[in-house]
Design a protein around this motif. Structure first.
Motif, mmCIF file in Angstrom:
data_model
loop_
_atom_site.group_PDB
_atom_site.id
_atom_site.type_symbol
_atom_site.label_atom_id
_atom_site.label_comp_id
_atom_site.label_asym_id
_atom_site.label_seq_id
_atom_site.Cartn_x
_atom_site.Cartn_y
_atom_site.Cartn_z
ATOM 1 N N ASN A 124 0.819 -1.205 -0.051
ATOM 2 C CA ASN A 124 0.109 -0.077 0.117
ATOM 3 C C ASN A 124 1.021 1.325 0.139
ATOM 4 O OD1 ASN A 124 -3.119 -0.624 0.507
ATOM 5 N ND2 ASN A 124 -1.940 -2.149 1.411
ATOM 6 N N GLY A 125 2.095 1.150 -0.279
ATOM 7 C CA GLY A 125 2.796 2.496 -0.434
ATOM 8 C C GLY A 125 3.550 2.975 0.722
ATOM 9 N N ILE A 126 3.519 1.950 1.799
ATOM 10 C CA ILE A 126 3.785 2.728 3.272
ATOM 11 C C ILE A 126 4.999 2.180 3.580
ATOM 12 C CG2 ILE A 126 3.307 3.175 5.560
ATOM 13 C CD1 ILE A 126 0.290 2.343 4.658
ATOM 14 N N ARG A 127 6.255 3.271 3.835
ATOM 15 C CA ARG A 127 7.635 2.785 4.223
ATOM 16 C C ARG A 127 7.340 2.007 5.567
ATOM 17 N NH1 ARG A 127 10.669 7.872 4.317
ATOM 18 N NH2 ARG A 127 10.229 7.769 6.647
ATOM 19 N N THR A 128 8.231 0.985 5.865
ATOM 20 C CA THR A 128 8.025 0.346 7.105
ATOM 21 C C THR A 128 9.313 0.270 7.873
ATOM 22 O OG1 THR A 128 8.533 -1.772 6.141
ATOM 23 C CG2 THR A 128 6.329 -1.321 6.170
ATOM 24 N N SER A 129 9.276 0.254 9.326
ATOM 25 C CA SER A 129 10.335 0.475 10.039
ATOM 26 C C SER A 129 9.972 -0.492 11.334
ATOM 27 C CB SER A 129 10.608 1.722 10.762
ATOM 28 O OG SER A 129 11.789 1.755 11.589
ATOM 29 N N GLY A 146 11.794 -7.822 5.052
ATOM 30 C CA GLY A 146 11.205 -7.136 4.212
ATOM 31 C C GLY A 146 11.128 -5.846 4.465
ATOM 32 N N THR A 147 11.397 -5.464 5.652
ATOM 33 C CA THR A 147 11.104 -4.082 6.274
ATOM 34 C C THR A 147 12.379 -2.985 5.629
ATOM 35 O OG1 THR A 147 11.208 -2.643 8.232
ATOM 36 C CG2 THR A 147 12.924 -4.232 8.169
ATOM 37 N N ASP A 148 11.680 -2.001 5.529
ATOM 38 C CA ASP A 148 12.675 -0.671 5.101
ATOM 39 C C ASP A 148 13.655 -0.422 6.014
ATOM 40 O OD1 ASP A 148 11.224 -0.372 2.151
ATOM 41 O OD2 ASP A 148 9.614 0.274 3.564
ATOM 42 N N ARG A 149 13.397 -0.147 7.288
ATOM 43 C CA ARG A 149 14.173 0.498 8.106
ATOM 44 C C ARG A 149 14.218 -0.127 9.432
ATOM 45 N NH1 ARG A 149 13.807 7.181 7.437
ATOM 46 N NH2 ARG A 149 14.122 7.090 5.375
ATOM 47 N N ILE A 150 14.869 -0.134 10.485
ATOM 48 C CA ILE A 150 14.905 -0.516 11.655
ATOM 49 C C ILE A 150 14.691 0.932 12.630
ATOM 50 C CG2 ILE A 150 15.851 -2.670 11.512
ATOM 51 C CD1 ILE A 150 18.333 -1.405 12.757
ATOM 52 N N GLU A 151 14.329 0.840 13.693
ATOM 53 C CA GLU A 151 14.348 1.989 14.640
ATOM 54 C C GLU A 151 15.113 1.610 15.958
ATOM 55 O OE1 GLU A 151 11.851 4.994 17.635
ATOM 56 O OE2 GLU A 151 10.880 4.684 15.247
ATOM 57 N N LEU A 152 16.336 1.773 16.149
ATOM 58 C CA LEU A 152 16.891 1.311 17.278
ATOM 59 C C LEU A 152 16.383 2.010 18.672
ATOM 60 C CD1 LEU A 152 20.666 1.983 15.984
ATOM 61 C CD2 LEU A 152 19.674 -0.230 16.600
ATOM 62 N N TYR A 153 16.247 0.940 19.716
ATOM 63 C CA TYR A 153 15.399 1.265 21.060
ATOM 64 C C TYR A 153 16.484 1.789 21.848
ATOM 65 C CZ TYR A 153 13.352 0.264 25.458
ATOM 66 O OH TYR A 153 12.857 0.335 26.767
ATOM 67 N N THR A 154 16.756 3.259 22.058
ATOM 68 C CA THR A 154 17.723 3.799 22.826
ATOM 69 C C THR A 154 17.619 4.244 24.170
ATOM 70 O OG1 THR A 154 16.889 5.864 21.939
ATOM 71 C CG2 THR A 154 18.418 5.040 20.395
ATOM 72 N N GLU A 155 16.804 3.545 24.818
ATOM 73 C CA GLU A 155 16.714 3.620 26.348
ATOM 74 C C GLU A 155 18.135 3.342 27.154
ATOM 75 O OE1 GLU A 155 14.041 2.810 30.421
ATOM 76 O OE2 GLU A 155 13.681 1.515 28.386
ATOM 77 N N MET A 179 25.731 -3.108 11.116
ATOM 78 C CA MET A 179 25.163 -4.411 10.467
ATOM 79 C C MET A 179 24.039 -3.753 9.805
ATOM 80 S SD MET A 179 25.029 -7.492 9.831
ATOM 81 C CE MET A 179 26.294 -8.107 10.999
ATOM 82 N N ALA A 180 23.027 -3.034 10.151
ATOM 83 C CA ALA A 180 21.885 -2.615 9.264
ATOM 84 C C ALA A 180 22.369 -1.966 7.924
ATOM 85 C CB ALA A 180 21.157 -1.471 10.191
ATOM 86 N N HIS A 181 23.504 -1.193 7.981
ATOM 87 C CA HIS A 181 23.899 -0.642 6.664
ATOM 88 C C HIS A 181 24.206 -1.653 5.846
ATOM 89 C CE1 HIS A 181 25.339 2.596 4.235
ATOM 90 N NE2 HIS A 181 26.411 1.945 4.073
ATOM 91 N N GLU A 182 24.977 -2.668 6.446
ATOM 92 C CA GLU A 182 25.505 -3.871 5.582
ATOM 93 C C GLU A 182 24.488 -4.588 4.890
ATOM 94 O OE1 GLU A 182 28.178 -6.124 8.038
ATOM 95 O OE2 GLU A 182 29.897 -4.533 7.993
ATOM 96 N N VAL A 183 23.379 -4.781 5.714
ATOM 97 C CA VAL A 183 22.345 -5.642 5.274
ATOM 98 C C VAL A 183 21.021 -4.913 4.273
ATOM 99 C CG1 VAL A 183 22.580 -7.495 6.735
ATOM 100 C CG2 VAL A 183 20.966 -5.595 7.122
ATOM 101 N N GLY A 184 21.503 -3.425 4.183
ATOM 102 C CA GLY A 184 20.772 -2.500 3.424
ATOM 103 C C GLY A 184 19.356 -2.051 4.157
ATOM 104 N N GLY A 186 17.584 1.095 6.446
ATOM 105 C CA GLY A 186 17.653 2.380 6.880
ATOM 106 C C GLY A 186 17.784 2.249 8.554
ATOM 107 N N ILE A 187 18.330 3.322 9.055
ATOM 108 C CA ILE A 187 18.508 3.526 10.528
ATOM 109 C C ILE A 187 17.802 4.608 11.140
ATOM 110 C CG2 ILE A 187 20.192 3.466 12.329
ATOM 111 C CD1 ILE A 187 22.104 2.315 10.245
ATOM 112 N N ASN A 188 16.768 4.341 11.970
ATOM 113 C CA ASN A 188 16.058 5.447 12.705
ATOM 114 C C ASN A 188 16.491 4.933 14.192
ATOM 115 O OD1 ASN A 188 14.972 6.021 10.410
ATOM 116 N ND2 ASN A 188 13.046 5.358 10.703
ATOM 117 N N ALA A 189 16.263 6.067 14.881
ATOM 118 C CA ALA A 189 16.330 6.048 16.437
ATOM 119 C C ALA A 189 15.325 6.441 17.034
ATOM 120 C CB ALA A 189 17.854 6.076 16.774
#
Length: 238
Positions: A124-129, A146-155, A179-184, A186-189
């Protein structure tokens, strides 16, 4: 530049605590964007104790930057996201009664479930993290969903930094980001990032695309703005 997405949950909490519509989320969102924020984040929960599902629908009409909806992909949440179609959906495995998010996904254990949900959103055209702990195995598992990004849990980083152990606290995050960059991926936090620790975090996490900050930013806004408002009252009371 790493983008700043402002989580407005706390504004909704304040509104709900008194009833009525103060602060007004629509006006606040427009102002936040005009001040330079590059995204708006909301995290509706089933009990709607802060952001309500209707808020997400209303905000979609006014957000001009990136709109990010976070939450546990229960059926009602999935339906909401598919209806609103934000820029990004961030999947968070929080329990229905959780005060706040407190863990990332076990991307190995829940792989099949995540694959199905992410496929639906991306069709449905929605980027996933995916919200994940700083664990290279969980990052590798995220790549398989198949996700586009991860969000690192920074607590854990924020806690270590506050205790004077920033270098130790940042290490697993830097590893996970590499590692995230190596496997393609995107990185959020996000989570407990603040004015105190954000510069150090940014400098040590390569390829950081976006941070989502709410609680600290709203608290800091009170601290840094209260002197001005008190003096405005005093001036009017003369």
């Amino acid at each position: 530049m790493t983008k700043l997405s402002v989580n407005i949950n706390k504004l909704a909490t304040l509104r709900n605590s008194r009833g009525g519509n103060v602060p007004n989320l629509i006006t606040s969102t427009k102002d936040i964007e005009s001040f330079g924020a590059q995204g708006i984040t909301v995290h509706p929960r089933p009990d709607e104790r802060h952001i309500r599902y209707q808020d997400a629908r209303d905000l979609k009409k006014v957000v001009t930057t990136e709109f990010n909806i976070e939450g546990n992909p229960i059926p009602d949440f999935i339906d909401l996201v598919l209806e609103v179609r934000p820029t990004q959906v961030t999947l968070v495995p929080d329990a229905e009664d959780a005060i706040t998010s407190n863990a990332g996904w076990d991307t190995l254990k829940h792989k099949d479930f995540l694959v199905d949900v992410i496929k639906t959103f991306k069709e449905n055209g929605i980027r996933t993290s995916i919200f994940v702990d700083p664990d290279v195995d969980m990052v590798k598992g995220a790549a398989e969903t198949g996700t586009d990004r991860i969000e690192l849990y920074t607590e854990s980083f924020a806690k270590a930094y506050a205790e004077g152990n920033g270098k130790t606290g940042i290490a697993p995050f830097a590893e996970a980001a590499k590692m995230a960059h190596e496997v393609g991926l995107g990185i959020n936090a996000g989570h407990d990032l603040s004015l105190d620790n954000i510069k150090f975090f940014k400098e040590n996490i390569p390829n950081l695309l976006e941070v989502s900050i709410g609680h600290a930013l709203i608290c800091e806004s009170i601290y840094l703005g209260i002197e001005n408002v008190i003096n405005m009252y005093l001036h009017r009371l003369k």
